[in-house]
Scaffold this motif. Structure first.
Motif, PDB file in Angstrom:
ATOM      1  N   VAL A 149       0.863  -1.173   0.000  1.00 43.54           N
ATOM      2  CA  VAL A 149       0.000   0.000   0.000  1.00 43.54           C
ATOM      3  C   VAL A 149       0.902   1.226   0.000  1.00 43.54           C
ATOM      4  CG1 VAL A 149      -1.688   1.354   1.290  1.00 43.54           C
ATOM      5  CG2 VAL A 149      -1.892  -1.133   1.230  1.00 43.54           C
ATOM      6  N   ILE A 191      -5.935   7.332   0.848  1.00 42.82           N
ATOM      7  CA  ILE A 191      -6.709   8.406   1.475  1.00 42.82           C
ATOM      8  C   ILE A 191      -7.519   7.894   2.669  1.00 42.82           C
ATOM      9  CG2 ILE A 191      -6.841   9.846  -0.603  1.00 42.82           C
ATOM     10  CD1 ILE A 191      -9.645   8.586  -1.117  1.00 42.82           C
ATOM     11  N   CYS A 197      -9.883   5.587   2.848  1.00 43.33           N
ATOM     12  CA  CYS A 197     -11.323   5.425   2.622  1.00 43.33           C
ATOM     13  C   CYS A 197     -11.862   4.135   3.236  1.00 43.33           C
ATOM     14  CB  CYS A 197     -11.634   5.467   1.133  1.00 43.33           C
ATOM     15  SG  CYS A 197     -11.146   3.963   0.270  1.00 43.33           S
ATOM     16  N   GLY A 198     -10.989   3.164   3.426  1.00 40.06           N
ATOM     17  CA  GLY A 198     -11.394   1.923   4.083  1.00 40.06           C
ATOM     18  C   GLY A 198     -11.986   0.865   3.177  1.00 40.06           C
TER      19      GLY A 198
HETATM   20  S1  SF4 Z   1      -8.008   2.663   2.481  1.00 37.52           S
HETATM   21 FE1  SF4 Z   1      -8.953   3.242   0.495  1.00 37.52          FE
HETATM   22  S2  SF4 Z   1      -7.397   4.550  -0.459  1.00 37.52           S
HETATM   23 FE2  SF4 Z   1      -6.352   3.419   1.153  1.00 37.52          FE
HETATM   24  S3  SF4 Z   1      -5.506   1.611   0.136  1.00 37.52           S
HETATM   25 FE3  SF4 Z   1      -7.523   1.039   0.975  1.00 37.52          FE
HETATM   26  S4  SF4 Z   1      -8.971   1.339  -0.709  1.00 37.52           S
HETATM   27 FE4  SF4 Z   1      -7.075   2.465  -1.228  1.00 37.52          FE
END
Ligand code: SF4
Length: 66
Positions: A4, A10, A12-13
């Motif tokens: 990652v 960002i 977003c989860g």
């Molecule tokens: S939390 Fe959202 S932005 Fe971050 S890696 Fe997961 S899907 Fe992508």
């Protein structure tokens, strides 16, 4: 190998909602990889990421590392 990019994430989860076995929030509220194992759900999470922060490299045991 799952990665990652925290500079892109960002928080977003979406990936965690899809696959909380391999992704979890870190202290900064960003996604982090908690288990290095490429599964279909990891690929789904990768595809669901709105900012393409997730990269997945499948390991090929027949391929020798340079
Ligand atoms: S939390 Fe959202 S932005 Fe971050 S890696 Fe997961 S899907 Fe992508």
């Amino acid at each position: 190998m799952i990665n990652v990019d925290e500079n892109k994430c960002i928080g977003c989860g979406a990936c965690i909602a899809i696959d909380n076995e391999h992704f979890d929030f870190n202290d900064q509220g960003l996604s982090t990889v908690v288990k290095q194992e490429v599964t279909d759900s990891v690929k789904e999470a990768k595809d669901a990421c709105p900012v393409n922060a997730i990269t997945v490299e499948e390991q090929n045991s027949n391929e020798e590392q340079a």
